[in-house]
Enzyme design. Structure first.
Site, mmCIF file in Angstrom:
data_model
loop_
_atom_site.group_PDB
_atom_site.id
_atom_site.type_symbol
_atom_site.label_atom_id
_atom_site.label_comp_id
_atom_site.label_asym_id
_atom_site.label_seq_id
_atom_site.Cartn_x
_atom_site.Cartn_y
_atom_site.Cartn_z
ATOM 1 N N GLY A 120 40.499 42.970 51.392
ATOM 2 C CA GLY A 120 41.396 43.268 52.635
ATOM 3 C C GLY A 120 40.802 42.647 53.547
ATOM 4 N N PHE A 121 41.659 42.944 54.798
ATOM 5 C CA PHE A 121 41.434 42.190 56.054
ATOM 6 C C PHE A 121 39.943 42.522 56.583
ATOM 7 C CE2 PHE A 121 41.977 43.271 60.728
ATOM 8 C CZ PHE A 121 41.622 41.989 61.395
ATOM 9 N N ASN B 199 41.055 47.049 44.165
ATOM 10 C CA ASN B 199 42.011 47.347 43.039
ATOM 11 C C ASN B 199 43.146 46.332 43.352
ATOM 12 O OD1 ASN B 199 43.351 48.460 45.111
ATOM 13 N ND2 ASN B 199 43.441 50.298 44.075
ATOM 14 N N ASP C 32 39.659 50.820 41.095
ATOM 15 C CA ASP C 32 40.191 51.746 41.727
ATOM 16 C C ASP C 32 39.068 52.783 42.061
ATOM 17 O OD1 ASP C 32 41.722 53.679 43.218
ATOM 18 O OD2 ASP C 32 42.998 53.596 41.725
ATOM 19 N N VAL C 33 38.799 52.874 43.168
ATOM 20 C CA VAL C 33 37.495 54.151 43.660
ATOM 21 C C VAL C 33 38.193 55.343 43.443
ATOM 22 C CG1 VAL C 33 36.534 52.563 45.205
ATOM 23 C CG2 VAL C 33 38.106 54.074 46.235
ATOM 24 N N SER D 31 41.734 51.557 51.609
ATOM 25 C CA SER D 31 42.717 52.275 51.719
ATOM 26 C C SER D 31 44.195 51.431 52.491
ATOM 27 C CB SER D 31 42.574 53.312 53.087
ATOM 28 O OG SER D 31 43.747 53.991 53.314
ATOM 29 N N GLY E 40 29.879 61.086 46.181
ATOM 30 C CA GLY E 40 28.840 61.464 44.783
ATOM 31 C C GLY E 40 27.728 60.474 44.558
ATOM 32 N N TYR F 226 48.900 59.216 55.479
ATOM 33 C CA TYR F 226 47.851 58.375 56.144
ATOM 34 C C TYR F 226 46.988 58.993 57.079
ATOM 35 C CZ TYR F 226 45.141 54.265 58.188
ATOM 36 O OH TYR F 226 44.406 53.698 58.486
#
Length: 329
Positions: free
Chosen positions: A13-14, A35, A59-60, A78, A105, A148
Site C-alpha cells: 500500500g501507500f 493480500n 491475509d493477516v 487495512s 499473538g 473503519y
C-alpha cells in the site's frame, strides 16, 4: 539495526511501501505481507531483487506464520479510504480485529515489538480542536464510517490489552491525513481526488460548503515520526501529522493554482459523520520523539502532483469518474 528482521503488513500500500523503503535503507531484513485487495505490487517491485527483502501474499485476518526470529512488526494492513472500506466493510473490520489479534499473538510468541497504525478517525467528528491524544472522540459506531473508525478503536484497545496483560512491547501511532507519491488517484480521499479531477479537466468536487478543515502531512515526515516512535519507550498513542490546518475550500483553490487549470468548484451535500475539523496536537511527538514535520505543503504538493502527472495514460484511463464522488476525507 542491520540484520534485524521486521514484518510490515499492508506493505504494497501507500504507507506500507514507503515504510519498506525506509527499513531497507536502515539495513533491516524486511518481510513484506499484503493480500493485495487494495495494495499494488508496483509500489514495491523495485525491492524484489534485494536479498534482504521478501514478500508474502497473505491475509493477516488468517493465521500468520513467520519462520525464524522476528524483531519488529508494523501493522499497516487495512483499507484506509472511504471507497475501500465502504466497498469491503467486513474485511475492514476483520483486519482491525482478527488481523491485529493474530499479529499480537505472533509478536508475543516471537518476543517482537509491534507498532500498529491507528488513525485520526478514532476522534470521529471532534468536539475539540486540535485533537490531543487524551480526547476520547465523537464516533458514530453504526454510521457509514463506523466500520473503519471502530475497527481502529478496537485495534488500539486490544493492543493495549496485550501490552498490559501479556507484557508485549507495543506502540500506537495515530496517523492524520498523509499524502505523497504512490497514493491511488481513485481512492476517494480529498487530495488525490482533487488532483485526479484537475488532470482530467473535470470540475473539482467539494462536499459541504468547504469550511471543514484538514491537516496534510507529507509521507516522508510521517515515516520519520513512525520510525522514531517504534524505537521510543512510549506505549500510549501518539499523534503524527502536520498541524498546518486548512479548509477544504482553500485546499481546492491551492490545487487549482498548482495544476494551472481553470475548472469550476462544484458543491455537493456533506456526507453523514464527515469530520468538520481535523488538526493534530503534536506536543507529545515533539516532546517525546523530537519530531516535527519538515516538508511544507507547497513543496510536498509539487512532488505529489509531478508523480501523478508521470503516470501513464493507460493508468489514468482506468480511473472511473464515480470514484471521486465519495468523501473529502
Amino acid at each position: 539495526m542491520k540484520g534485524k528482521r521486521v514484518l510490515i503488513t499492508g506493505a504494497a500500500g501507500f504507507l506500507g511501501s514507503h515504510l519498506c523503503d525506509r527499513f531497507i535503507k536502515e539495513g533491516f531484513h524486511v518481510i513484506a505481507m499484503d493480500n493485495l485487495i487494495t495494495g499494488d505490487l508496483a509500489n514495491i517491485e523495485h525491492l524484489f531483487k534485494l536479498e534482504n527483502f521478501e514478500f508474502h501474499h497473505h491475509d493477516v485476518s488468517k493465521f500468520v506464520h513467520i519462520a525464524g526470529e522476528l524483531d519488529y512488526i508494523l501493522h499497516f494492513a487495512s483499507p484506509a479510504s472511504p471507497i475501500d472500506y465502504l466497498k469491503i466493510p467486513i474485511q475492514t473490520l476483520k483486519v482491525g480485529s482478527l488481523g491485529t489479534h493474530n499479529l499480537l499473538g505472533l509478536a508475543r510468541s516471537k518476543g517482537a515489538r509491534m507498532l500498529i497504525a491507528s488513525t485520526s478517525e478514532v476522534y470521529g467528528d471532534p468536539n475539540v480542536n486540535p485533537q490531543p491524544e487524551e480526547y476520547w472522540g465523537n464516533v458514530n459506531p453504526v454510521g457509514p464510517r463506523g466500520v473503519y473508525d471502530e475497527a481502529k478503536r478496537f485495534q488500539e484497545a486490544i493492543t493495549m490489552a496485550y501490552h498490559t496483560f501479556h507484557g508485549v512491547e507495543t506502540r500506537i501511532v495515530r496517523i492524520f491525513n498523509t499524502y505523497g507519491p504512490r497514493m491511488r488517484l481513485n481512492d476517494g480521499r480529498v487530495l488525490p481526488a482533487f488532483i485526479g479531477q484537475a488532470i482530467r479537466g473535470e470540475d473539482l468536487t467539494v462536499f459541504g460548503d468547504g469550511s471543514q478543515t484538514r491537516s496534510f502531512c507529507y509521507v516522508d515526515d510521517l515515516v520519520e515520526g513512525i520510525y522514531r516512535l517504534l524505537f521510543s519507550d512510549y506505549a500510549q498513542p501518539v499523534n503524527i501529522g502536520n498541524p498546518d490546518e486548512i479548509t477544504i475550500q482553500q485546499f481546492c483553490e491551492e490545487i487549482i493554482k498548482l495544476t494551472g487549470t481553470d475548472q469550476k468548484i462544484v458543491y455537493r451535500e456533506l456526507p453523514q459523520d464527515d469530520p468538520k475539523q481535523r488538526r493534530p496536537d503534536i506536543e507529545k511527538a515533539t516532546r517525546l520523539l523530537g519530531w516535527t514535520p519538515k516538508v511544507a505543503r507547497a513543496e510536498g504538493l509539487k512532488i505529489t502532483y509531478d508523480y501523478f502527472k508521470s503516470l501513464s495514460q493507460e493508468a489514468l484511463a482506468k480511473i472511473e469518474h464515480k470514484d471521486f464522488t465519495t468523501f473529502n476525507k
